[in-house]
Design an enzyme around this catalytic site. Structure first.
Site, PDB file in Angstrom:
ATOM      1  N   GLU A 111      34.728  25.615 -33.828  1.00 55.36           N
ATOM      2  CA  GLU A 111      34.460  25.167 -32.467  1.00 55.36           C
ATOM      3  C   GLU A 111      34.927  23.728 -32.255  1.00 55.36           C
ATOM      4  O   GLU A 111      35.455  23.379 -31.194  1.00 55.36           O
ATOM      5  CB  GLU A 111      32.967  25.280 -32.154  1.00 55.36           C
ATOM      6  CG  GLU A 111      32.416  26.691 -32.142  1.00 55.36           C
ATOM      7  CD  GLU A 111      32.842  27.503 -30.928  1.00 55.36           C
ATOM      8  OE1 GLU A 111      33.542  26.947 -30.047  1.00 55.36           O
ATOM      9  OE2 GLU A 111      32.474  28.686 -30.846  1.00 55.36           O
ATOM     10  N   ARG A 115      37.857  23.131 -29.356  1.00 56.70           N
ATOM     11  CA  ARG A 115      37.427  22.420 -28.144  1.00 56.70           C
ATOM     12  C   ARG A 115      37.910  20.969 -28.128  1.00 56.70           C
ATOM     13  O   ARG A 115      38.372  20.475 -27.097  1.00 56.70           O
ATOM     14  CB  ARG A 115      35.907  22.469 -28.012  1.00 56.70           C
ATOM     15  CG  ARG A 115      35.358  23.879 -27.820  1.00 56.70           C
ATOM     16  CD  ARG A 115      33.845  23.872 -27.679  1.00 56.70           C
ATOM     17  NE  ARG A 115      33.271  25.199 -27.806  1.00 56.70           N
ATOM     18  CZ  ARG A 115      32.595  25.838 -26.853  1.00 56.70           C
ATOM     19  NH1 ARG A 115      32.424  25.268 -25.686  1.00 56.70           N
ATOM     20  NH2 ARG A 115      32.091  27.041 -27.069  1.00 56.70           N
ATOM     21  N   ASP A 250      38.047  37.760 -33.179  1.00 53.93           N
ATOM     22  CA  ASP A 250      39.034  37.749 -32.120  1.00 53.93           C
ATOM     23  C   ASP A 250      40.225  36.814 -32.296  1.00 53.93           C
ATOM     24  O   ASP A 250      41.383  37.242 -32.340  1.00 53.93           O
ATOM     25  CB  ASP A 250      38.363  37.487 -30.776  1.00 53.93           C
ATOM     26  CG  ASP A 250      37.333  36.350 -30.834  1.00 53.93           C
ATOM     27  OD1 ASP A 250      37.133  35.755 -31.898  1.00 53.93           O
ATOM     28  OD2 ASP A 250      36.714  36.072 -29.784  1.00 53.93           O
ATOM     29  N   GLU A 435      38.343  35.589 -21.226  1.00 54.01           N
ATOM     30  CA  GLU A 435      39.285  36.472 -21.924  1.00 54.01           C
ATOM     31  C   GLU A 435      39.985  37.468 -20.993  1.00 54.01           C
ATOM     32  O   GLU A 435      41.179  37.742 -21.156  1.00 54.01           O
ATOM     33  CB  GLU A 435      38.572  37.217 -23.052  1.00 54.01           C
ATOM     34  CG  GLU A 435      38.125  36.338 -24.205  1.00 54.01           C
ATOM     35  CD  GLU A 435      36.837  35.592 -23.916  1.00 54.01           C
ATOM     36  OE1 GLU A 435      36.547  34.611 -24.632  1.00 54.01           O
ATOM     37  OE2 GLU A 435      36.118  35.976 -22.955  1.00 54.01           O
TER      38      GLU A 435
END
Length: 530
Positions: A111, A115, A250, A435
């Site tokens: 993360e 980000r 993913d 998404e």
């Protein structure tokens, strides 16, 4: 590593638009920009330099290190939308952020990478490398993250005790690591090495890629990786039985064709990993759902494999897996597989169906559909009786495990507000995720199909109408309600990803062209080497 190779053209050659088309597109563009500015002003007023604003209470949230996640994550969106004064003001605040320390005891390095590091690098690239502090802060953060790879086998500690690492303490990778968290730092680390001409970050993620490639054909579903892998022992393939393109996996798959682009096609490794993954997914993971209009579409489900003879498809769609349509479309161009554009379109249509099916017009986090038997396009004629039978069968199975009473299909459908074709909605929330619009945008830019703009506009209107608050935009608690309740969360990806993709699908096609940039999983466009 060899020279840059010729990459096929990705974006379509768009026909000139009529004045009527231009007027409508620009109107939609302005509405999306206003939604962003409303959210940005709510963040500035209530949670400036904090990670996120809580859009109902106005409180702040600091779950990502307390380094102003929304600010850093949204820098490139500000630039793309032409908000240059806001961009410059936000960049000037970076000097107040110290990436060498955080109040959190443990950092999620995935993360943090997507980000923050991705946000800084993207802002540096799209602003023409004029703001040196962006690269300086990226290096500062990159140096910190690099220490998480200081383990005996050079696999990263994904949930990282950063104080221990900074002090030179012993650390080791975990026996159970999430696939996405291990394998989804390639783009950002590669771009940092390209910009600094320091190969250490690329070397770090190359070791991870090599391990993943070694494992790929030795899992319980060859070609795919399980959601949990063993990064402590590289000689051991984790015996996890769950395989999916959804949560926890993913972005590993998403990054395979994108990393090929970022490297300019210099090596075949990422192509050689993507192609068998796609073939395995088409054979095992993608399914045609039973639907009232008998439309051809695909949903990316989940596989549970307990043994060689027991391979079970769980026909469960996830909003997180909706990236797959865009991934397959992009790879179809990059790897010259024109036939896979049909696969990509069907995956996009599956997610659009999920949006259209809900009373709110917004797709849930997770839903369970009915997988057609046999060939994906045969034995798939809609029947309300078949739907009711599937609802009853599914509920009987759940009731058996929870010891609840079996109810009639009609009652279950009414109580749970199930749209036709669905048997369960295990997670009815919508967390402002990007998404689905990501894949609609990518397919639009690749095919030039303007009907996708209309579908995107319908999506945007449904999302905006359901989520807007006086402060910003909030996540939805239950998308099966026409006027759903909200919960007090606005993740940074709302302004960094979701609204960016909505803006770009209504922009001029040459704004952030797919032939010039590669988007990371947080929708940050990183400049492609040519």
């Amino acid at each position: 590593m060899g020279p840059i190779t010729s990459i096929p053209k990705i974006q379509a050659d768009f026909e000139p638009e009529t004045q009527e088309e231009r007027t409508e597109r620009q109107r939609r563009l302005a509405v999306v920009e206003e939604a962003f500015q409303h959210s940005w002003e709510g963040y500035k007023k209530n949670a400036w330099l904090q990670d996120e604003v809580s859009p109902l209470s106005g409180l702040s949230n600091n779950g990502y290190g307390g380094w102003a996640a929304t600010l850093v994550d949204s820098l490139d969106t500000l630039w793309i939308m032409g908000l240059k004064k806001e961009f410059a003001a936000a960049v000037s605040e970076l000097k107040k952020i110290d990436f060498t320390t955080t109040p959190l005891d443990t950092l999620n390095i995935f993360e943090t990478t997507i980000r923050y590091l991705g946000g800084l690098l993207s802002a540096y690239d799209i602003s023409g490398h004029k703001y040196k502090i962006l690269l300086e802060k990226a290096v500062e953060l990159g140096d910190m993250l690099y220490v998480a790879f200081d383990t005996p086998n050079r696999m990263p500690v994904t949930r990282w005790d950063w104080r221990n690492g900074a002090e030179g303490g012993e650390q080791a990778a975990n026996a159970y690591s999430l696939l996405a968290e291990v394998g989804s730092m390639t783009l950002e680390f590669t771009r940092l090495s390209q910009l600094t001409e320091d190969q250490k970050w690329y070397d770090a993620i190359s070791r991870v890629t090599n391990a993943l490639q070694d494992w790929q054909n030795h899992t319980k579903v060859p070609g795919l990786w399980p959601v949990m892998i063993n990064t402590e022992d590289l000689d051991s393939v984790q015996k996890n039985k769950v395989f999916t393109f959804g949560g926890m996996s993913d972005s590993l798959y998403e990054y395979l064709p994108k990393q090929h682009l970022m490297l300019g096609g210099r090596i075949d490794q990422y192509r050689d990993m993507y192609l068998p993954a796609l073939e395995s997914a088409k054979e095992r993971l993608f399914f045609q759902p039973l639907n009232p209009n008998n439309d051809r579409m695909l949903i990316s489900g989940t596989i549970n494999r307990n043994s060689a003879a027991n391979v079970k498809l769980v026909p469960q769609g996830q909003h997180l897996s909706c990236f797959a349509g865009g991934m397959v479309a992009l790879a179809a161009k990059v790897f010259e597989q024109p036939e896979e554009l049909d696969t990509a379109r069907q995956l996009v249509d599956g997610c659009l169906w999920a949006y259209d099916s809900m009373p709110s017009g917004v797709m849930p986090e997770i839903f369970t559909a009915i997988a057609c038997d046999g060939d994906k396009y045969d034995n798939c004629t809609w029947s309300e009786a078949n739907w009711h039978h599937a609802v009853s069968t599914h509920n009987d199975r759940v009731s058996h495990f929870t010891q609840q009473s079996t109810e009639s299909a009609q009652r279950i459908i009414m109580q749970r507000n199930l749209p036709p074709g669905l048997v369960e909605i295990p997670d009815a929330r919508y967390a402002l995720r990007p998404e689905a619009i990501e894949s609609v945008f990518v397919l639009y830019r690749i095919t030039g199909d303007k009907t996708l703009q209309d579908k995107a506009w319908k999506m945007f209107q449904s999302i905006s109408n359901a989520t807007r608050t006086d402060i910003a935009h909030a996540s939805i608690n239950d998308v099966t309600e026409q006027q759903p309740q909200l919960y007090d969360s606005m993740e940074s990806f709302w302004t960094a990803e979701t609204l960016k993709y909505f803006y770009l699908i209504f922009s001029e096609p040459d704004l952030i062209s797919l032939d010039d940039y590669v988007f990371n999983t947080e929708a940050h466009p990183l400049l492609r080497p040519k």
